[in-house]
Design a protein around this motif. Sequence first.
Motif, mmCIF file in Angstrom:
data_model
loop_
_atom_site.group_PDB
_atom_site.id
_atom_site.type_symbol
_atom_site.label_atom_id
_atom_site.label_comp_id
_atom_site.label_asym_id
_atom_site.label_seq_id
_atom_site.Cartn_x
_atom_site.Cartn_y
_atom_site.Cartn_z
ATOM 1 N N GLY A 43 -3.878 -9.435 -9.167
ATOM 2 C CA GLY A 43 -3.265 -8.607 -8.142
ATOM 3 C C GLY A 43 -4.181 -8.353 -6.967
ATOM 4 N N SER A 44 -5.335 -8.975 -6.923
ATOM 5 C CA SER A 44 -6.276 -8.739 -5.835
ATOM 6 C C SER A 44 -5.710 -9.229 -4.520
ATOM 7 C CB SER A 44 -7.594 -9.455 -6.119
ATOM 8 O OG SER A 44 -8.468 -9.288 -5.039
ATOM 9 N N ARG A 45 -5.768 -8.411 -3.539
ATOM 10 C CA ARG A 45 -5.261 -8.769 -2.235
ATOM 11 C C ARG A 45 -6.406 -8.818 -1.222
ATOM 12 N NH1 ARG A 45 -1.206 -7.830 -4.892
ATOM 13 N NH2 ARG A 45 0.889 -7.273 -4.559
ATOM 14 N N GLY A 46 -7.597 -9.076 -1.704
ATOM 15 C CA GLY A 46 -8.720 -9.201 -0.798
ATOM 16 C C GLY A 46 -9.446 -7.903 -0.522
ATOM 17 N N VAL A 47 -9.161 -6.828 -1.263
ATOM 18 C CA VAL A 47 -9.876 -5.573 -1.075
ATOM 19 C C VAL A 47 -11.229 -5.721 -1.745
ATOM 20 C CG1 VAL A 47 -9.889 -3.098 -1.520
ATOM 21 C CG2 VAL A 47 -7.725 -4.257 -1.043
ATOM 22 N N GLY A 82 -14.219 -0.597 -8.818
ATOM 23 C CA GLY A 82 -14.171 0.644 -8.050
ATOM 24 C C GLY A 82 -13.043 0.731 -7.046
ATOM 25 N N VAL A 83 -12.050 -0.142 -7.154
ATOM 26 C CA VAL A 83 -10.955 -0.185 -6.180
ATOM 27 C C VAL A 83 -9.633 0.163 -6.856
ATOM 28 C CG1 VAL A 83 -9.618 -1.676 -4.631
ATOM 29 C CG2 VAL A 83 -12.100 -1.910 -4.751
ATOM 30 N N ALA A 84 -8.841 1.013 -6.196
ATOM 31 C CA ALA A 84 -7.474 1.307 -6.639
ATOM 32 C C ALA A 84 -6.571 1.165 -5.418
ATOM 33 C CB ALA A 84 -7.372 2.711 -7.210
ATOM 34 N N VAL A 85 -5.392 0.585 -5.641
ATOM 35 C CA VAL A 85 -4.453 0.339 -4.549
ATOM 36 C C VAL A 85 -3.064 0.781 -4.991
ATOM 37 C CG1 VAL A 85 -3.337 -1.468 -3.181
ATOM 38 C CG2 VAL A 85 -5.779 -1.590 -3.625
ATOM 39 N N TRP A 86 -2.340 1.406 -4.069
ATOM 40 C CA TRP A 86 -0.956 1.791 -4.319
ATOM 41 C C TRP A 86 -0.074 1.101 -3.293
ATOM 42 C CZ3 TRP A 86 -5.118 4.893 -4.860
ATOM 43 C CH2 TRP A 86 -5.294 5.541 -6.107
ATOM 44 N N GLY A 87 1.090 0.664 -3.758
ATOM 45 C CA GLY A 87 2.006 -0.046 -2.876
ATOM 46 C C GLY A 87 1.440 -1.413 -2.529
ATOM 47 N N ASP A 88 1.867 -1.914 -1.417
ATOM 48 C CA ASP A 88 1.388 -3.215 -0.939
ATOM 49 C C ASP A 88 0.184 -2.979 -0.035
ATOM 50 O OD1 ASP A 88 1.280 -5.938 -0.567
ATOM 51 O OD2 ASP A 88 2.753 -5.928 1.061
ATOM 52 N N ASP A 89 -0.902 -2.479 -0.639
ATOM 53 C CA ASP A 89 -2.133 -2.118 0.085
ATOM 54 C C ASP A 89 -1.904 -0.994 1.090
ATOM 55 O OD1 ASP A 89 -3.307 -4.098 -1.368
ATOM 56 O OD2 ASP A 89 -3.705 -5.429 0.303
ATOM 57 N N GLN A 90 -0.886 -0.158 0.849
ATOM 58 C CA GLN A 90 -0.639 0.947 1.781
ATOM 59 C C GLN A 90 -1.664 2.057 1.622
ATOM 60 O OE1 GLN A 90 3.595 0.890 0.624
ATOM 61 N NE2 GLN A 90 3.950 1.433 2.758
ATOM 62 N N VAL A 91 -2.097 2.304 0.400
ATOM 63 C CA VAL A 91 -3.156 3.279 0.150
ATOM 64 C C VAL A 91 -4.225 2.565 -0.671
ATOM 65 C CG1 VAL A 91 -3.773 5.506 -0.856
ATOM 66 C CG2 VAL A 91 -1.503 5.191 0.169
#
Length: 176
Positions: free
Chosen positions: A43-47, A81-90
Amino acid sequence: MSSTPPSTPPSTPPSTPARPGRLVVGLVVVVLAAVAVWVYVTGSRGVEAAPDAGDPACAPLLRALPQTLDGLGRTPQGATGVAVWGDDQVVLRCGALVLGPTTKACIPVGPDGGPSVDWVQDASNDRAVRFLTYGRTPAVEVTVRFGPGLTRDQATSQLIDLAGPVSAVEQTRTCL
């Protein structure tokens, strides 16, 4: 005695020289396919992880984070150490660089009667706003991207829902 002509070995087709270029291209294709599958599965989107994402305080923080924020589901990530909600919205990154003294506005945010966290609006443009905790080590960075269902006015409401878990990171300084 009769003499017989010497027998000749059956002819063999000439060997084809190996083509290392085809092998390299094949390996590159396999590696790219494997990377694409890994990115899809994780699910990594490059963050990218923050510089100090390996800090021991980050793991319990990430485990305590909510599964939804204002109806946005949490998206699995591969970065530490990364958490994402939505489509990288938060996007939350634990282990960001600690903010020193600043002239930027520092606002305590938390639910009524609950723990509050001091946040500094570190950056903003017409598409997103970034907040950084003040007085906590490791620092926590939250970026809110505006779009359908999430406006600039709703950016700080995300911080309210994150205050409980983020308040578990030790506070060493407070806003004045």
